[in-house]
Design a protein around this motif. Structure first.
Motif, PDB file in Angstrom:
ATOM      1  N   SER A  29       6.892   8.447  -4.904  1.00  0.00           N
ATOM      2  CA  SER A  29       6.728   7.034  -4.552  1.00  0.00           C
ATOM      3  C   SER A  29       5.394   6.460  -5.005  1.00  0.00           C
ATOM      4  O   SER A  29       5.134   5.274  -4.756  1.00  0.00           O
ATOM      5  N   TYR A  30       4.569   7.274  -5.647  1.00  0.00           N
ATOM      6  CA  TYR A  30       3.210   6.844  -5.968  1.00  0.00           C
ATOM      7  C   TYR A  30       2.894   6.902  -7.449  1.00  0.00           C
ATOM      8  O   TYR A  30       3.229   7.877  -8.127  1.00  0.00           O
ATOM      9  N   LYS A  85      -3.194   4.127  -3.643  1.00  0.00           N
ATOM     10  CA  LYS A  85      -3.288   4.002  -2.200  1.00  0.00           C
ATOM     11  C   LYS A  85      -2.031   3.459  -1.533  1.00  0.00           C
ATOM     12  O   LYS A  85      -1.867   3.625  -0.314  1.00  0.00           O
ATOM     13  N   SER A  86      -1.135   2.817  -2.298  1.00  0.00           N
ATOM     14  CA  SER A  86       0.075   2.245  -1.718  1.00  0.00           C
ATOM     15  C   SER A  86       1.302   2.714  -2.492  1.00  0.00           C
ATOM     16  O   SER A  86       1.214   3.047  -3.665  1.00  0.00           O
ATOM     17  N   VAL A  87       2.439   2.698  -1.830  1.00  0.00           N
ATOM     18  CA  VAL A  87       3.672   3.091  -2.501  1.00  0.00           C
ATOM     19  C   VAL A  87       4.149   1.980  -3.435  1.00  0.00           C
ATOM     20  O   VAL A  87       3.843   0.803  -3.246  1.00  0.00           O
ATOM     21  N   PHE A  88       4.866   2.378  -4.451  1.00  0.00           N
ATOM     22  CA  PHE A  88       5.570   1.484  -5.371  1.00  0.00           C
ATOM     23  C   PHE A  88       4.683   0.466  -6.074  1.00  0.00           C
ATOM     24  O   PHE A  88       5.136  -0.603  -6.465  1.00  0.00           O
ATOM     25  N   GLY A  89       3.434   0.772  -6.240  1.00  0.00           N
ATOM     26  CA  GLY A  89       2.564  -0.146  -6.959  1.00  0.00           C
ATOM     27  C   GLY A  89       1.489   0.614  -7.698  1.00  0.00           C
ATOM     28  O   GLY A  89       1.534   1.838  -7.779  1.00  0.00           O
ATOM     29  N   GLY A  90       0.527  -0.095  -8.261  1.00  0.00           N
ATOM     30  CA  GLY A  90      -0.659   0.538  -8.803  1.00  0.00           C
ATOM     31  C   GLY A  90      -0.687   0.764 -10.280  1.00  0.00           C
ATOM     32  O   GLY A  90      -1.725   1.173 -10.803  1.00  0.00           O
ATOM     33  N   ILE A  91       0.426   0.509 -10.991  1.00  0.00           N
ATOM     34  CA  ILE A  91       0.391   0.791 -12.422  1.00  0.00           C
ATOM     35  C   ILE A  91      -0.651  -0.105 -13.080  1.00  0.00           C
ATOM     36  O   ILE A  91      -0.744  -1.286 -12.810  1.00  0.00           O
ATOM     37  N   GLY A  92      -1.463   0.497 -13.912  1.00  0.00           N
ATOM     38  CA  GLY A  92      -2.534  -0.235 -14.569  1.00  0.00           C
ATOM     39  C   GLY A  92      -3.863  -0.185 -13.844  1.00  0.00           C
ATOM     40  O   GLY A  92      -4.896  -0.550 -14.414  1.00  0.00           O
ATOM     41  N   ARG A  93      -3.853   0.274 -12.611  1.00  0.00           N
ATOM     42  CA  ARG A  93      -5.091   0.323 -11.847  1.00  0.00           C
ATOM     43  C   ARG A  93      -5.966   1.473 -12.334  1.00  0.00           C
ATOM     44  O   ARG A  93      -5.460   2.550 -12.645  1.00  0.00           O
TER      45      ARG A  93
END
Length: 127
Positions: free
Chosen positions: A31-32, A100-108
């Motif tokens: 999920s990460y 730090k959160s599920v289903f997000g973060g791409i590009g960070r």
């Protein structure tokens, strides 16, 4: 809670290769967004590579593009970093972390946006 353990580091000559692994515990690994970071002595921790939940997106810092490849196997709860054409400037402790959160973060790329850091694995490239 996801716990991460890195392995695969070592001493290698310039031009050589290493494959790092990051094994995750917990059923929510898939999920990460996951990332690899590194920290050289006296320097801040820096982003190296990231990969989305289903491996559809990967992204890299400019200095490793074309040399490093990030991948993941969600069935094995593991993320990898294949490092080729290593140079002395790649010498650092390498860490994996999850967004730090599920289903997000791409590009960070900011380490502050990631958590559940592993203990790190040392990579030393000799000239």
């Amino acid at each position: 809670q996801v716990q991460l353990v890195e392995s695969g580091g070592g001493l290698v000559q310039a031009g050589g290769s290493l494959r790092l692994s990051c094994a995750a515990s917990g059923r929510t690994f898939s999920s990460y967004t996951m990332g690899w970071f590194r920290q050289a002595p006296g320097k801040e921790r820096e982003f190296v590579a990231g990969i989305s939940l289903t491996s559809t997106s990967t992204y890299y810092t400019d200095s490793v593009k074309g040399r490093f490849t990030i991948s993941r196997d969600n069935a094995k709860n593991t993320v990898y970093l294949q490092m080729n054409s290593l140079i002395p400037e790649d010498t650092a402790v390498y860490y994996c972390a999850k967004y730090k959160s599920v289903f997000g973060g791409i590009g960070r790329r900011n380490p502050k946006d990631f958590d559940s850091w592993g203990q790190g694995t040392q990579v030393t490239v000799s000239s």
